[in-house]
Design a protein around this motif. Structure first.
Motif, PDB file in Angstrom:
ATOM      1  N   GLU A 135       0.831  -1.214   0.000  1.00  0.00           N
ATOM      2  CA  GLU A 135       0.000   0.000   0.000  1.00  0.00           C
ATOM      3  C   GLU A 135       0.864   1.261   0.000  1.00  0.00           C
ATOM      4  N   ASP A 136       1.917   1.268   0.828  1.00  0.00           N
ATOM      5  CA  ASP A 136       2.801   2.436   0.900  1.00  0.00           C
ATOM      6  C   ASP A 136       3.478   2.705  -0.437  1.00  0.00           C
ATOM      7  N   ILE A 137       3.973   1.635  -1.058  1.00  0.00           N
ATOM      8  CA  ILE A 137       4.679   1.807  -2.328  1.00  0.00           C
ATOM      9  C   ILE A 137       3.713   2.239  -3.417  1.00  0.00           C
ATOM     10  N   ALA A 138       2.501   1.699  -3.390  1.00  0.00           N
ATOM     11  CA  ALA A 138       1.494   2.110  -4.378  1.00  0.00           C
ATOM     12  C   ALA A 138       1.167   3.590  -4.223  1.00  0.00           C
ATOM     13  N   GLN A 139       0.981   4.040  -2.983  1.00  0.00           N
ATOM     14  CA  GLN A 139       0.705   5.455  -2.744  1.00  0.00           C
ATOM     15  C   GLN A 139       1.849   6.328  -3.242  1.00  0.00           C
ATOM     16  N   GLU A 140       3.074   5.916  -2.929  1.00  0.00           N
ATOM     17  CA  GLU A 140       4.249   6.670  -3.377  1.00  0.00           C
ATOM     18  C   GLU A 140       4.322   6.710  -4.899  1.00  0.00           C
ATOM     19  N   THR A 141       3.965   5.589  -5.542  1.00  0.00           N
ATOM     20  CA  THR A 141       3.954   5.523  -7.007  1.00  0.00           C
ATOM     21  C   THR A 141       2.998   6.555  -7.589  1.00  0.00           C
ATOM     22  N   PHE A 142       1.779   6.595  -7.055  1.00  0.00           N
ATOM     23  CA  PHE A 142       0.785   7.531  -7.587  1.00  0.00           C
ATOM     24  C   PHE A 142       1.143   8.982  -7.271  1.00  0.00           C
ATOM     25  N   LEU A 143       1.782   9.216  -6.122  1.00  0.00           N
ATOM     26  CA  LEU A 143       2.245  10.577  -5.805  1.00  0.00           C
ATOM     27  C   LEU A 143       3.330  11.024  -6.780  1.00  0.00           C
ATOM     28  N   ARG A 144       4.297  10.136  -7.031  1.00  0.00           N
ATOM     29  CA  ARG A 144       5.373  10.465  -7.975  1.00  0.00           C
ATOM     30  C   ARG A 144       4.815  10.703  -9.372  1.00  0.00           C
ATOM     31  N   ALA A 145       3.867   9.868  -9.763  1.00  0.00           N
ATOM     32  CA  ALA A 145       3.259  10.028 -11.085  1.00  0.00           C
ATOM     33  C   ALA A 145       2.542  11.374 -11.183  1.00  0.00           C
ATOM     34  N   TYR A 146       1.844  11.737 -10.118  1.00  0.00           N
ATOM     35  CA  TYR A 146       1.114  13.009 -10.118  1.00  0.00           C
ATOM     36  C   TYR A 146       2.079  14.186 -10.277  1.00  0.00           C
ATOM     37  N   ARG A 147       3.181  14.125  -9.515  1.00  0.00           N
ATOM     38  CA  ARG A 147       4.173  15.208  -9.593  1.00  0.00           C
ATOM     39  C   ARG A 147       4.843  15.267 -10.964  1.00  0.00           C
ATOM     40  N   ALA A 148       5.016  14.101 -11.584  1.00  0.00           N
ATOM     41  CA  ALA A 148       5.712  14.038 -12.868  1.00  0.00           C
ATOM     42  C   ALA A 148       4.768  14.169 -14.063  1.00  0.00           C
ATOM     43  N   LEU A 149       3.475  14.289 -13.804  1.00  0.00           N
ATOM     44  CA  LEU A 149       2.482  14.307 -14.884  1.00  0.00           C
ATOM     45  C   LEU A 149       2.755  15.360 -15.963  1.00  0.00           C
ATOM     46  N   PRO A 150       3.237  16.558 -15.611  1.00  0.00           N
ATOM     47  CA  PRO A 150       3.542  17.530 -16.670  1.00  0.00           C
ATOM     48  C   PRO A 150       4.599  17.034 -17.664  1.00  0.00           C
ATOM     49  N   LYS A 151       5.420  16.061 -17.241  1.00  0.00           N
ATOM     50  CA  LYS A 151       6.460  15.509 -18.126  1.00  0.00           C
ATOM     51  C   LYS A 151       5.928  14.383 -19.003  1.00  0.00           C
ATOM     52  N   PHE A 152       4.714  13.905 -18.709  1.00  0.00           N
ATOM     53  CA  PHE A 152       4.130  12.814 -19.508  1.00  0.00           C
ATOM     54  C   PHE A 152       3.766  13.352 -20.888  1.00  0.00           C
ATOM     55  N   ARG A 153       4.433  12.803 -21.915  1.00  0.00           N
ATOM     56  CA  ARG A 153       4.259  13.325 -23.272  1.00  0.00           C
ATOM     57  C   ARG A 153       3.231  12.541 -24.079  1.00  0.00           C
ATOM     58  N   GLY A 154       2.754  11.450 -23.541  1.00  0.00           N
ATOM     59  CA  GLY A 154       1.747  10.677 -24.253  1.00  0.00           C
ATOM     60  C   GLY A 154       2.306   9.803 -25.356  1.00  0.00           C
ATOM     61  N   GLU A 155       3.640   9.649 -25.406  1.00  0.00           N
ATOM     62  CA  GLU A 155       4.248   8.793 -26.438  1.00  0.00           C
ATOM     63  C   GLU A 155       3.964   7.324 -26.155  1.00  0.00           C
ATOM     64  N   ALA A 156       3.868   6.992 -24.888  1.00  0.00           N
ATOM     65  CA  ALA A 156       3.494   5.632 -24.469  1.00  0.00           C
ATOM     66  C   ALA A 156       2.127   5.724 -23.810  1.00  0.00           C
ATOM     67  N   GLN A 157       1.487   4.571 -23.606  1.00  0.00           N
ATOM     68  CA  GLN A 157       0.220   4.570 -22.897  1.00  0.00           C
ATOM     69  C   GLN A 157       0.462   4.980 -21.444  1.00  0.00           C
ATOM     70  N   PHE A 158      -0.555   5.544 -20.826  1.00  0.00           N
ATOM     71  CA  PHE A 158      -0.425   6.008 -19.445  1.00  0.00           C
ATOM     72  C   PHE A 158      -0.014   4.870 -18.525  1.00  0.00           C
ATOM     73  N   TYR A 159      -0.603   3.663 -18.697  1.00  0.00           N
ATOM     74  CA  TYR A 159      -0.259   2.550 -17.816  1.00  0.00           C
ATOM     75  C   TYR A 159       1.207   2.147 -17.978  1.00  0.00           C
ATOM     76  N   THR A 160       1.712   2.205 -19.198  1.00  0.00           N
ATOM     77  CA  THR A 160       3.124   1.882 -19.450  1.00  0.00           C
ATOM     78  C   THR A 160       4.014   2.830 -18.662  1.00  0.00           C
ATOM     79  N   TRP A 161       3.692   4.101 -18.720  1.00  0.00           N
ATOM     80  CA  TRP A 161       4.449   5.133 -18.005  1.00  0.00           C
ATOM     81  C   TRP A 161       4.338   4.922 -16.496  1.00  0.00           C
ATOM     82  N   LEU A 162       3.124   4.664 -16.010  1.00  0.00           N
ATOM     83  CA  LEU A 162       2.874   4.438 -14.592  1.00  0.00           C
ATOM     84  C   LEU A 162       3.593   3.178 -14.114  1.00  0.00           C
TER      85      LEU A 162
END
Length: 197
Positions: free
Chosen positions: A43-70
């Motif tokens: 649970e802790d690692i999953a939460q940290e994963t989603f927090l990191r993804a949220y912070r890095a979202l502006p860098k997501f360019r959409g070249e890969a699928q969102f799940y691949t990036w996540l």
């Protein structure tokens, strides 16, 4: 779609990101569970994963699928936690104290139900334990490719994208992983008394 939810999140709609979390939470937790194997940390690692993804979202360019990036973020976050575990002896003691019986593959509900008796239940448990041990003994790249194919059900193309390697390499890794598991589990299956698996 994921792309629309990402756009809405970047525009300030926090509910859109919540929808992405809800959509992928279980898959990410399953993935982390396969890497970390400590139920208390998933649970802790999953939460940290989603927090990191949220912070890095502006860098997501959409070249890969969102799940691949996540997925990549989840793998990197899990690796970071595993490194921290190795440095902290109290965590290491906790992890090594965990029993393999906590693993979902050992639950009776996942074992064969036809002709169930103590002997077949024990045999099923032995096979499950052998498969888990063989999986853990695999090099990380082989284990990751096999989990993505056999557990996540992804195509070779999707795995190649996630692992940033050619499809031929993915096929080779999966073949080698299956072969290594077969070498370790095969003899156990041959010694099962007249039971076909």
């Amino acid at each position: 779609s994921d792309a629309m939810l990402v756009e809405r999140t970047l525009a300030g709609d926090s509910r859109a990101y919540e929808l992405l979390v809800i959509k992928y939470q279980r898959r990410i937790q399953r993935l982390i569970g396969r890497m970390v194997r400590d139920v208390d940390l998933i649970e802790d690692i999953a939460q940290e994963t989603f927090l990191r993804a949220y912070r890095a979202l502006p860098k997501f360019r959409g070249e890969a699928q969102f799940y691949t990036w996540l997925y990549r973020i989840a793998v990197n976050t899990s690796k970071k936690f595993l490194l921290e575990l190795k440095r902290d002896p109290t965590f290491v003691a906790n992890v090594s104290g965990n029993s393999d019986d906590d693993d979902e593959t050992f639950y009776t509900k996942n074992e064969p139900t036809s002709n169930e008796n103590p002997e077949t239940m024990l045999a099923a448990k032995e096979v499950a334990e052998a498969v888990n041990n063989a999986m853990q003994a695999l090099p990380e790249d082989l284990r990751q490719a096999l989990v993505l194919r056999e557990i996540e059900g992804l195509s070779y193309e999707e795995i190649a994208l996630m692992m940033s390697c050619p499809i031929g390499t993915v096929r080779s890794r999966i073949f080698r992983a299956r072969d290594a598991i077969s070498l370790k589990v095969g003899p156990l299956l041959e010694h099962q008394t007249g039971k076909r698996w």
